[in-house]
Design a protein around this motif. Structure first.
Motif, mmCIF file in Angstrom:
data_model
loop_
_atom_site.group_PDB
_atom_site.id
_atom_site.type_symbol
_atom_site.label_atom_id
_atom_site.label_comp_id
_atom_site.label_asym_id
_atom_site.label_seq_id
_atom_site.Cartn_x
_atom_site.Cartn_y
_atom_site.Cartn_z
ATOM 1 N N LEU A 1 47.896 33.618 40.363
ATOM 2 C CA LEU A 1 47.886 33.406 41.510
ATOM 3 C C LEU A 1 47.408 35.338 42.522
ATOM 4 N N LYS A 2 48.953 35.878 41.631
ATOM 5 C CA LYS A 2 48.846 37.445 42.322
ATOM 6 C C LYS A 2 47.627 37.457 42.141
ATOM 7 N N GLU A 3 46.588 37.329 42.079
ATOM 8 C CA GLU A 3 44.948 38.063 42.038
ATOM 9 C C GLU A 3 43.938 37.500 42.655
ATOM 10 N N ILE A 4 44.593 36.482 43.680
ATOM 11 C CA ILE A 4 43.656 36.137 44.207
ATOM 12 C C ILE A 4 42.929 36.488 45.349
ATOM 13 N N ARG A 5 41.921 36.825 45.852
ATOM 14 C CA ARG A 5 42.069 37.348 47.068
ATOM 15 C C ARG A 5 40.975 36.052 48.063
ATOM 16 N N ILE A 6 41.656 36.581 49.310
ATOM 17 C CA ILE A 6 41.181 34.766 50.772
ATOM 18 C C ILE A 6 41.348 36.086 51.184
ATOM 19 N N HIS A 120 44.192 46.631 44.589
ATOM 20 C CA HIS A 120 45.142 46.593 43.949
ATOM 21 C C HIS A 120 46.223 45.654 43.921
ATOM 22 N N GLY A 121 45.267 44.368 44.398
ATOM 23 C CA GLY A 121 46.113 42.792 43.844
ATOM 24 C C GLY A 121 45.458 41.892 44.477
ATOM 25 N N GLY A 122 46.696 41.273 44.489
ATOM 26 C CA GLY A 122 46.250 40.041 44.940
ATOM 27 C C GLY A 122 46.083 40.352 46.649
ATOM 28 N N ILE A 123 45.080 39.321 47.271
ATOM 29 C CA ILE A 123 45.581 39.778 49.182
ATOM 30 C C ILE A 123 44.701 38.928 50.385
ATOM 31 N N VAL A 124 44.943 38.294 51.544
ATOM 32 C CA VAL A 124 44.572 37.769 52.038
ATOM 33 C C VAL A 124 44.293 38.563 53.192
#
Ligand code: C5P
Length: 218
Positions: A1-6, A120-124
């Motif tokens: 989940l920490k790498e998800i891009r929304i 840099h990683g997970g982001i919305v």
């Protein structure tokens, strides 16, 4: 989940930033308000009397990069050392931003910065072209819409809560006008990505929208 891009795109005042902030907090990922970046570029243009001179606007932004901070009142936006959080929400900026955001060179500059932040990683991220241009391979793409009447009403109530009396018809006109300009510009117009999930939030509360979006995160 920490790498998800929304990616959350949609027209003006459709609730994108409100739901994006909640999702970022709940998933412990970064929130990036790309509209604030176009607003900051517009602020630079207006406060330096640059009209649409994109070379000068970009030069100033390179010397005074856009950055974000936090306070108890929420997210802060800076241009260099200057806190522009409130200035970028004023009418002069709101009514000029579609013109500045239609300039290809400005978009290129800001999209590069947005992708850098996303690396840099997970982001919305919320905006107009996140699912189509900025992060075409985002894991989840949402396109949020609501009737222009409801969007104007939400803005009207938000303003009232801040003690600002606005004209509802005028708000409705300005929102529709900004959508028209953003959807008809040549570069990266406001458009639903083919693989984005459409959510019509007319008559829906914030919590319902958030839980609907979360239900798509597996
Ligand atoms: O999201 P917000 O309403 O603050 O965005 C302000 C303006 O910035 C939009 O009306 C649009 O012209 C521009 N914008 C854009 N692309 C994005 C985000 C915002 O062109 N990704």
């Amino acid at each position: 989940l920490k790498e998800i891009r929304i990616a959350i795109d949609g027209p003006a005042s459709s609730g994108k930033s409100t739901v994006a902030k909640i999702i970022a907090k709940d998933f412990d990922i970064i929130y990036l308000d790309t509209g604030a970046m176009y607003r900051a570029a517009t602020y630079v243009a207006l406060s330096n009397d640059l009209d649409d001179d994109f070379e000068k606007i970009i030069t100033i932004l390179k010397e005074n990069p856009i950055s974000f901070g936090t306070s108890s009142e929420g997210q802060l936006v800076y241009v260099g050392e200057v806190d522009v959080t409130h200035a970028i929400r004023q009418n002069d900026v709101t009514n000029a931003v579609s013109k500045i955001s239609a300039i290809p060179e400005i978009r290129e500059y800001l999209v590069d910065a947005q992708r850098e932040i996303a690396s840099h990683g997970g982001i919305v991220m919320d905006g107009r072209d996140i699912g189509t241009v900025v992060l075409p391979d985002a894991e989840l793409k949402i396109f949020l819409v609501a009737s222009v009447e409801e969007r104007a009403e939400r803005r009207y109530k938000e303003n009232l809560a801040k003690g600002i009396e606005t004209d509802y018809e005028q708000l409705k006109f300005e929102i529709a006008e900004r959508d028209r300009k953003d959807s008809t510009r040549e570069v990266s117009p406001l458009k639903q990505a083919d693989d984005a999930i459409l959510i019509d939030t007319t008559g829906m509360g914030i919590a319902a929208v958030v839980s609907k979006i979360k239900s798509f995160v597996k």
